[in-house]
Design a protein around this motif. Structure first.
Motif, short mmCIF file in Angstrom:
data_model
loop_
_atom_site.label_atom_id
_atom_site.label_comp_id
_atom_site.label_asym_id
_atom_site.label_seq_id
_atom_site.Cartn_x
_atom_site.Cartn_y
_atom_site.Cartn_z
N HIS A 164 -6.45 2.12 8.82
CA HIS A 164 -5.39 1.11 8.75
C HIS A 164 -4.86 0.79 10.16
CE1 HIS A 164 -2.06 -1.12 7.03
NE2 HIS A 164 -1.28 -0.51 7.90
N ARG A 165 -4.68 1.82 10.96
CA ARG A 165 -4.11 1.65 12.30
C ARG A 165 -5.09 1.08 13.32
NH1 ARG A 165 1.07 4.00 13.70
NH2 ARG A 165 2.01 2.32 12.54
N ARG A 274 9.05 4.58 9.15
CA ARG A 274 8.53 3.20 9.21
C ARG A 274 9.16 2.46 10.39
NH1 ARG A 274 9.49 -1.95 8.06
NH2 ARG A 274 11.68 -1.55 7.62
N LEU A 279 3.10 6.00 10.81
CA LEU A 279 2.50 5.75 9.49
C LEU A 279 2.49 7.06 8.70
CD1 LEU A 279 1.06 3.62 7.76
CD2 LEU A 279 -1.10 4.31 8.84
N GLU A 325 2.95 -2.44 4.52
CA GLU A 325 3.05 -3.28 5.72
C GLU A 325 3.42 -4.73 5.34
OE1 GLU A 325 0.42 -2.54 9.12
OE2 GLU A 325 -0.33 -4.56 8.70
N ARG A 326 2.75 -5.22 4.29
CA ARG A 326 3.00 -6.59 3.85
C ARG A 326 4.45 -6.78 3.42
NH1 ARG A 326 -1.39 -6.58 0.78
NH2 ARG A 326 -0.19 -6.06 -1.09
N THR A 331 6.06 3.61 2.96
CA THR A 331 4.89 3.95 2.15
C THR A 331 5.29 4.73 0.90
OG1 THR A 331 4.59 5.89 3.56
CG2 THR A 331 3.26 3.95 4.09
#
Ligand code: NAD
Length: 358
Positions: A164-165, A274, A279, A325-326, A331
């Protein structure tokens, strides 16, 4: 504690207080949610400072088990057994067998495994009185220690976070700080070293560190500062509650993924992480490997199926990271929403009648 208010707040179905007047055993059984299937959970024997602390632990840990099962895609619910105090060695068998009898009265609404303060040998004693135990030693027909599988799940979580990162799941050259070199931490370290990661690790037990240094060539660190070590990934693999809101400011990692249950003091810490751009792989997803292995025993153990389900942790976390993220949310918040949704949808299909057999 107002017990019913707390059960309502967390969504518990049942809390059972068990007392054996001969041995003095005191145990609390908490069953959180059985919408998906029977509850599963570990049995903890611990000298709690108060009954309230024991109850709080049982409620919190059983709730987490529901989340873990739901997101691992297995049809089980969350439960927990906590035993208050520590038996004298000559009383241990009696305590465990008395507890086994109480568990048997639930007729499979709860299946029990090992946890802090209990061993697979203890489960073998309990099994003399109840059918409903998981994680017996191999010699008793169980699947054996869960450390390797749990560690494999944590690796999948780290790989998802790296993907992801950074767009690559490779751990090669990544610096990983491991807190706790017990059953999971040591095995995780071994798997990280195999993948070319640079591991720095700490444990309050110097023998555990010595073993990891001599066998795996890792860098030892101070257990009091390991959380603040500069690294790509921090892996808490010791106890819960190690990262609080204030501690977030001192962290020097980009990713947190480990095996410890509830390493964050509370869910607000996830939002602080966050905001700091760290993450966080929710613990109840990253550390589901042990539970996946144990519950597989109840379906007729298949190592290949366990591997497949543990690998799926990677995909689940990619979804969680992308949604978080969106939506600009933590998380943990997003993962809990996914749990709610899964419980709601699957409970809803039970409206379909299976017909009447008599
Ligand atoms: P373990 O008892 O074998 O190991 C824990 C290690 O942490 C010990 O070596 C202990 O000395 C060390 N430790 C304790 N406090 C420490 C501190 N402040 N700093 C550094 N080290 C410290 O336990 P385990 O089975 O490896 O489990 C580790 C964690 O993962 C626990 O939180 C457990 O609940 C969780 N977990 C384990 C499994 C599993 O399959 N074993 C599965 C899911 C989650």
């Amino acid at each position: 504690m107002d017990i019913f208010a707390e059960m309502k707040r967390r969504g518990h179905e049942q809390v059972i207080f068990n007392y054996d007047r001969v041995t003095g055993l005191q145990a609390i059984i908490a069953i959180h949610d059985t919408s998906l299937g029977p509850a599963v959970g570990g049995c903890r024997i611990w000298p709690y400072p108060s009954e309230e602390a024991a109850l709080e632990d049982a409620l919190r840990l059983s709730e987490t088990m529901t989340y873990k099962a739901a997101l691992a895609g297995i049809d089980f619910g969350g439960g927990k057994v906590v035993v208050l105090g520590e038996p004298e060695p000559e009383q241990r068998e009696l305590w465990l067998r008395a507890l086994g009898r109480f568990i048997e009265t639930l007729h499979g609404r709860l299946w029990v495994g090992e946890d802090v303060g209990t061993s697979a040998e203890d489960l073998a004693l309990m099994q003399r009185e109840t059918h409903y135990v998981m994680g017996l030693p191999v010699a008793y027909g169980g699947s054996g220690d869960t450390g390797v599988t749990a560690a494999r799940g944590v690796i999948a979580a780290m790989e998802a976070a790296l993907m992801h990162r950074h767009g690559s799941r490779s751990l090669e050259g990544r610096r990983v700080a491991v807190q706790g070199l017990g059953k999971v931490g040591l095995e995780l370290t071994r798997q990280l070293v195999e993948r070319g990661a640079q591991v720095v690790a700490a444990d309050i037990n110097p023998h555990a560190v010595g073993k990891a240094v001599s066998e795996l060539g890792i860098e030892p660190a101070d257990p009091w500062t390991i959380l603040e070590t500069p690294c790509d990934i921090l892996a808490p693999c010791a106890l819960g509650g190690v990262i609080d809101a204030e501690g977030v400011g001192r962290l020097r990692c980009q990713i947190i993924a480990g095996s410890a249950n509830n390493p964050l003091k509370d869910n607000q810490v996830a939002e602080k992480l966050r905001q700091r751009g760290i993450l966080y792989a929710p613990d109840f997803i990253a550390n589901a490997g042990g539970m996946i292995q144990l519950t597989d025993e109840l379906e007729g153990f298949r190592a290949e199926r366990v591997r497949h389900r543990v690998e799926a942790i990677y995909e689940i976390l990619l979804q969680v990271f992308a949604s978080a993220e969106r939506q600009g949310r933590s998380t943990v918040e997003v993962a809990l929403e996914m749990v709610e949704e899964r419980l709601r949808l699957l409970t809803d299909i039970h409206r379909i009648s299976l017909g009447r057999s008599r």
